[in-house]
Design a protein around this motif. Sequence first.
Motif, PDB file in Angstrom:
ATOM      1  N   LYS A 115       0.824  -1.266   0.059  1.00  0.00           N
ATOM      2  CA  LYS A 115       0.022  -0.008  -0.210  1.00  0.00           C
ATOM      3  C   LYS A 115       1.094   1.274   0.206  1.00  0.00           C
ATOM      4  O   LYS A 115       1.917   1.376   0.954  1.00  0.00           O
ATOM      5  N   GLU A 116       0.525   2.135  -0.960  1.00  0.00           N
ATOM      6  CA  GLU A 116       1.347   3.330  -1.101  1.00  0.00           C
ATOM      7  C   GLU A 116       0.990   4.487   0.112  1.00  0.00           C
ATOM      8  O   GLU A 116      -0.473   4.334   0.364  1.00  0.00           O
ATOM      9  N   VAL A 117       1.897   4.837   0.770  1.00  0.00           N
ATOM     10  CA  VAL A 117       1.673   5.918   1.837  1.00  0.00           C
ATOM     11  C   VAL A 117       1.846   7.093   1.423  1.00  0.00           C
ATOM     12  O   VAL A 117       3.139   7.287   0.764  1.00  0.00           O
ATOM     13  N   PRO A 118       1.374   8.305   2.256  1.00  0.00           N
ATOM     14  CA  PRO A 118       1.874   9.601   1.605  1.00  0.00           C
ATOM     15  C   PRO A 118       3.234   9.856   1.867  1.00  0.00           C
ATOM     16  O   PRO A 118       3.623   9.365   2.884  1.00  0.00           O
ATOM     17  N   TYR A 119       4.088  10.366   0.958  1.00  0.00           N
ATOM     18  CA  TYR A 119       5.477  10.539   0.926  1.00  0.00           C
ATOM     19  C   TYR A 119       5.922  11.227   2.312  1.00  0.00           C
ATOM     20  O   TYR A 119       6.834  11.092   3.026  1.00  0.00           O
ATOM     21  N   ASP A 120       5.176  12.187   2.538  1.00  0.00           N
ATOM     22  CA  ASP A 120       5.505  12.993   3.878  1.00  0.00           C
ATOM     23  C   ASP A 120       4.223  13.971   4.159  1.00  0.00           C
ATOM     24  O   ASP A 120       3.283  13.974   3.634  1.00  0.00           O
ATOM     25  N   LEU A 121       4.151  14.698   5.355  1.00  0.00           N
ATOM     26  CA  LEU A 121       2.922  15.162   5.733  1.00  0.00           C
ATOM     27  C   LEU A 121       2.464  16.295   4.663  1.00  0.00           C
ATOM     28  O   LEU A 121       1.256  16.682   4.536  1.00  0.00           O
ATOM     29  N   LYS A 122       3.527  17.039   4.175  1.00  0.00           N
ATOM     30  CA  LYS A 122       3.187  18.120   3.151  1.00  0.00           C
ATOM     31  C   LYS A 122       2.450  17.443   1.838  1.00  0.00           C
ATOM     32  O   LYS A 122       1.398  18.188   1.665  1.00  0.00           O
ATOM     33  N   SER A 123       3.006  16.454   1.593  1.00  0.00           N
ATOM     34  CA  SER A 123       2.012  15.714   0.238  1.00  0.00           C
ATOM     35  C   SER A 123       0.840  15.415   0.688  1.00  0.00           C
ATOM     36  O   SER A 123      -0.078  15.239  -0.115  1.00  0.00           O
ATOM     37  N   GLU A 124       0.694  14.817   1.941  1.00  0.00           N
ATOM     38  CA  GLU A 124      -0.604  14.648   2.477  1.00  0.00           C
ATOM     39  C   GLU A 124      -1.678  15.634   2.520  1.00  0.00           C
ATOM     40  O   GLU A 124      -2.665  15.518   2.158  1.00  0.00           O
ATOM     41  N   ILE A 125      -1.028  16.928   2.912  1.00  0.00           N
ATOM     42  CA  ILE A 125      -1.842  17.963   2.916  1.00  0.00           C
ATOM     43  C   ILE A 125      -2.376  18.362   1.467  1.00  0.00           C
ATOM     44  O   ILE A 125      -3.484  18.782   1.245  1.00  0.00           O
ATOM     45  N   LYS A 126      -1.287  18.506   0.803  1.00  0.00           N
ATOM     46  CA  LYS A 126      -1.489  18.648  -0.822  1.00  0.00           C
ATOM     47  C   LYS A 126      -2.626  17.832  -1.359  1.00  0.00           C
ATOM     48  O   LYS A 126      -3.529  18.143  -2.099  1.00  0.00           O
ATOM     49  N   THR A 127      -2.430  16.640  -0.960  1.00  0.00           N
ATOM     50  CA  THR A 127      -3.309  15.417  -1.582  1.00  0.00           C
ATOM     51  C   THR A 127      -4.815  15.926  -1.212  1.00  0.00           C
ATOM     52  O   THR A 127      -5.795  16.090  -1.910  1.00  0.00           O
ATOM     53  N   VAL A 128      -5.147  16.350   0.028  1.00  0.00           N
ATOM     54  CA  VAL A 128      -6.443  16.738   0.457  1.00  0.00           C
ATOM     55  C   VAL A 128      -6.896  17.883  -0.127  1.00  0.00           C
ATOM     56  O   VAL A 128      -8.091  18.089  -0.867  1.00  0.00           O
ATOM     57  N   LYS A 129      -6.081  19.003  -0.278  1.00  0.00           N
ATOM     58  CA  LYS A 129      -6.241  19.993  -1.202  1.00  0.00           C
ATOM     59  C   LYS A 129      -6.912  19.641  -2.765  1.00  0.00           C
ATOM     60  O   LYS A 129      -7.617  20.322  -3.054  1.00  0.00           O
ATOM     61  N   ARG A 130      -5.921  18.877  -3.179  1.00  0.00           N
ATOM     62  CA  ARG A 130      -6.102  18.588  -4.642  1.00  0.00           C
ATOM     63  C   ARG A 130      -7.353  17.973  -5.050  1.00  0.00           C
ATOM     64  O   ARG A 130      -7.743  17.886  -6.107  1.00  0.00           O
ATOM     65  N   MET A 131      -8.083  17.271  -3.945  1.00  0.00           N
ATOM     66  CA  MET A 131      -9.076  16.407  -3.978  1.00  0.00           C
ATOM     67  C   MET A 131     -10.365  17.364  -4.499  1.00  0.00           C
ATOM     68  O   MET A 131     -11.085  17.027  -5.269  1.00  0.00           O
ATOM     69  N   SER A 132     -10.178  18.576  -3.878  1.00  0.00           N
ATOM     70  CA  SER A 132     -11.352  19.561  -4.618  1.00  0.00           C
ATOM     71  C   SER A 132     -10.791  20.243  -5.718  1.00  0.00           C
ATOM     72  O   SER A 132     -12.074  20.762  -6.513  1.00  0.00           O
ATOM     73  N   GLY A 133      -9.818  19.848  -6.354  1.00  0.00           N
ATOM     74  CA  GLY A 133      -9.361  20.558  -7.627  1.00  0.00           C
ATOM     75  C   GLY A 133      -9.605  19.632  -8.773  1.00  0.00           C
ATOM     76  O   GLY A 133     -10.143  18.467  -8.409  1.00  0.00           O
ATOM     77  N   ALA A 134      -9.155  19.827  -9.975  1.00  0.00           N
ATOM     78  CA  ALA A 134      -9.357  18.605 -10.819  1.00  0.00           C
ATOM     79  C   ALA A 134      -8.305  17.637 -10.802  1.00  0.00           C
ATOM     80  O   ALA A 134      -8.437  16.439 -11.174  1.00  0.00           O
ATOM     81  N   ASN A 135      -7.056  18.023  -9.979  1.00  0.00           N
ATOM     82  CA  ASN A 135      -5.735  17.192 -10.217  1.00  0.00           C
ATOM     83  C   ASN A 135      -6.013  16.389  -8.882  1.00  0.00           C
ATOM     84  O   ASN A 135      -5.686  16.720  -7.965  1.00  0.00           O
ATOM     85  N   VAL A 136      -6.195  15.170  -9.154  1.00  0.00           N
ATOM     86  CA  VAL A 136      -6.531  14.026  -7.704  1.00  0.00           C
ATOM     87  C   VAL A 136      -5.248  13.361  -7.750  1.00  0.00           C
ATOM     88  O   VAL A 136      -5.035  12.533  -8.831  1.00  0.00           O
TER      89      VAL A 136
END
Length: 247
Positions: A115-136
Motif C-alpha cells: 500500500k502506497e503511503v503519503p510521502y510526507d505530511l506536506k504531500s498529504e496536505i496537498k493531496t487533501v487540497k487537490r481532492m477539491s480541484g481537478a488534479n486528484v
Amino acid sequence: GENMKKIIILINFVIISLVSYSLNFSVVPTRFEVELGKITTNEVYIINNTTEPMRLEAYVESDKKFGENYNLNEDIVIFPKKIFVKPGARQTVRFRVKPNSEYSNGEYKSYITFKEVPYDLKSEIKTVKRMSGANVSVLTEIGIPVYGYKGDQIVEANIEKLDVKRMKKSISVDILVESKGNSSLKLFYELVSVGLNENNKGKIGMSSREGKVKISAGIPIPEKLLNKKIKLIIKDQNNKVYYDKII
C-alpha cells in the motif's frame, strides 16, 4: 445539493481514473505457490512507475472469499515492511514462509498487500487540497496471493449450477460451486473450433476452499471463431470435465 455534487464528482473521478490511470507502482510476480513443509524465501519486485519517490508499506491479509481460517498470516514474515522506491526504480522485498506443524493437509491462502503511503505530511496536505480541484492524486494498493500447500490436495466439489450463454464476441459463464475437500476447485476452459485447428485455453476462476461460491467469467471469442461453431470444454486442475458442448 452540495452532497450530491460531491457524489457526482466522485463517480466521475472513479470512471476517469479507471480509463486514464495507470497504477503508480507494479508488483512482479503477481502470485506465489509454496510448500508448507519447509522454510521458503521468496522475492517480490516493486517498480515505481512515477517520477516521484514513493513510500509503501507491506502487510499480510486473509481472503474472506477463500476461507479466512485457512490463511498463512502468522507464518509469513515480510522484510522490509516499510519500502522506499526511487522514481522509475525497482526495489526488492522478500518474504519468508515458516513451516507450522499445526497445518492439516490441504490448501491455504493469504494476500501480501503493498500500500502506497503519503510521502510526507506536506504531500498529504496537498493531496487533501487537490481532492477539491481537478488534479486528484490516488494512492495505489495491490494485493498478491500466496498459496500454501501441505500433503495431498483433495478436490471434492459439487457444481450446483452451470449456465453458459454465447454472446456476439464472448461467452458468459456462471457457475455455483460447493467445495467439500481440502482444496479449491480451479476451473479452466478450452475453445475448440469445429473444422479449424484453433485451440484457445484460459482460466475461468476458482472456488473457496470449502462452502459455496459463485464463479462468473467472460470468455472472449477470438476473431477467427466469431461466426463458427465452437465447442466449449470446462475442466478442473485434475482434468475432470464438467462441460463439453458445441455452443
